[in-house]
Design an enzyme around this catalytic site. Structure first.
Site, short mmCIF file in Angstrom:
data_model
loop_
_atom_site.label_atom_id
_atom_site.label_comp_id
_atom_site.label_asym_id
_atom_site.label_seq_id
_atom_site.Cartn_x
_atom_site.Cartn_y
_atom_site.Cartn_z
N LYS A 46 0.82 -1.23 0.00
CA LYS A 46 0.00 0.00 0.00
C LYS A 46 0.86 1.28 0.00
CE LYS A 46 -3.75 -2.41 2.30
NZ LYS A 46 -4.48 -2.72 1.07
N GLY A 47 1.94 1.26 0.77
CA GLY A 47 2.78 2.45 0.81
C GLY A 47 3.40 2.73 -0.56
N ASN A 49 2.48 1.58 -3.46
CA ASN A 49 1.46 1.88 -4.49
C ASN A 49 1.05 3.35 -4.41
OD1 ASN A 49 1.46 -0.81 -5.19
ND2 ASN A 49 -0.46 -1.30 -4.14
N GLU A 145 0.47 -1.14 7.14
CA GLU A 145 1.24 -2.34 6.78
C GLU A 145 2.67 -2.29 7.33
OE1 GLU A 145 -1.01 -4.19 2.91
OE2 GLU A 145 0.78 -2.98 2.54
N ASP A 257 -5.50 2.70 -3.27
CA ASP A 257 -4.17 3.34 -3.30
C ASP A 257 -4.11 4.37 -4.42
OD1 ASP A 257 -3.39 1.60 -1.27
OD2 ASP A 257 -2.66 0.10 -2.69
N GLY A 292 -4.02 -5.76 -11.79
CA GLY A 292 -2.90 -5.45 -10.92
C GLY A 292 -3.12 -4.20 -10.11
O1 RIB Z 1 -3.83 -2.10 -1.66
C1 RIB Z 1 -3.36 -3.15 -2.47
C2 RIB Z 1 -2.12 -3.72 -1.90
O2 RIB Z 1 -2.42 -4.34 -0.68
C3 RIB Z 1 -1.48 -4.79 -2.74
O3 RIB Z 1 -0.56 -4.28 -3.68
C4 RIB Z 1 -0.83 -5.69 -1.70
O4 RIB Z 1 0.56 -5.67 -1.70
C5 RIB Z 1 -1.39 -5.24 -0.36
O5 RIB Z 1 -0.48 -4.55 0.36
#
Ligand code: RIB
Length: 317
Positions: A46-47, A49, A145, A257, A292
């Site tokens: 998440k970070g 992304n 996370e 994200d 993705g």
């Molecule tokens: O928000 C999506 C993300 O959540 C994914 O890319 C996965 O790595 C999880 O962290």
């Protein structure tokens, strides 16, 4: 709203994962095995992304976090650099790079199991170094996370130094009241908002009630994302519904994200609240039309084309 290198800086302190993605017709129930249609690895976390989402749109972005000294870590670092993210505070550590096991069904819905690995090494010292190196305070983006202690330290240290502190409390876990009071904007989805407030969040009315609870708890503003139902923003002065942008979703992984990265990029560039929310909704919708998480993030030109009449976009797709 030109997003450029002269925009306010964005610092993301958060996770970097390699996503291990299986596609299947339907998601398995507990204890069930289903046949997969395909498998691939792709950058995620998440970070990372959110950092890449903002950078791809032209924002000035740094990411502080940890990856393993392994093949996944090297690939992820290179990908972030290629997206224009400053990785000076992306540490290489002994633990393996974080991974996310993701199943995506034919309707684009997902199930995700995150294994933190190196992300668990994010700590207060890394936070302090990243904040100290920033040329000026801007927007600080945090998620759940990395360890709670690192998030708590980043909230306090960022607020003390004048950063606009944004917390995306994903995955859901409690946010202590003392911390909530130092957050400028909290951005949960409906599940996380329900977990944080103890109130069900099924529709806009529920979201409004949950946002009021978050503000009563000390947050200065709340932005609750509602997937295909749009989003709701609330601060002490305004309540604003963000209409959904209808698209045929292929994969919703990382759409949140994309939304937050785009919102941060727009706000850092001085965009108005309404302008930034509309821009974020378009970016998120566009990313849901592609497979993705990181791979699906749009560029600025793609979002603009998607929003402009006469092109393939929300109104005529
Ligand atoms: O928000 C999506 C993300 O959540 C994914 O890319 C996965 O790595 C999880 O962290």
């Amino acid at each position: 709203m030109p997003i450029s290198a002269s925009s306010r800086p964005i610092l993301v302190i958060g996770s970097v994962n390699m996503d291990l993605i299986a596609t299947c017709d339907r998601l398995p129930a507990p204890g069930e095995t289903v046949a997969g249609a395909g498998f691939r690895t792709a950058p995620g976390g998440k970070g990372a992304n959110q950092a890449a989402a903002a950078a791809r749109l032209g924002a000035r972005v740094s990411l502080a976090g940890c990856v393993g000294r392994d093949a996944f870590g090297r690939r992820l670092r290179a990908g972030l650099r290629a997206d224009g993210v400053d990785t000076m505070f992306l540490r290489g550590v002994a633990e393996p790079t974080g991974t996310a096991l993701i199943a995506v069904d034919a309707a684009g819905r997902n199930q995700i199991v995150v294994v933190p690995g190196a992300n668990a090494r994010c700590d207060a010292a890394l936070v302090d170094r990243a904040l100290a190196a920033a040329p000026a305070p801007g927007l600080l983006l945090l998620q759940h996370e990395i360890p709670p202690e690192a998030v708590a330290h980043a909230v306090r240290a960022g607020a003390d130094r004048g950063w606009f502190v944004v917390l995306n409390p994903a995955p859901a876990r409690a946010v202590p009241a003392a911390l909530l009071a130092r957050i400028d904007l909290i951005v949960p989805n409906e599940t996380e908002a329900a977990a944080l407030t103890g109130q069900p969040v099924r529709d806009r009315r529920d979201a409004e009630a949950a946002a009021r609870t978050l503000l009563a708890g000390g947050a200065r503003a709340a932005l609750i994302t509602l997937g295909a139902a749009g989003a709701l923003y609330m601060d002490g002065a305004a309540v604003r519904f963000v209409d959904p942008v209808p698209v045929r979703a292929v994969d919703t992984t990382g759409a949140g994200d994309s939304f937050l990265g785009a919102y941060a990029a727009a706000r850092a560039a001085g965009g108005s609240l309404a302008e930034s929310l509309g821009f974020a909704a378009a970016a998120a919708a566009l990313s849901a039309t592609r497979p993705g998480a990181r791979e699906a993030l749009p560029t600025r030109a793609e979002v603009e084309q998607f929003r402009s009449p006469g092109t393939i976009g929300p109104d005529n797709d």
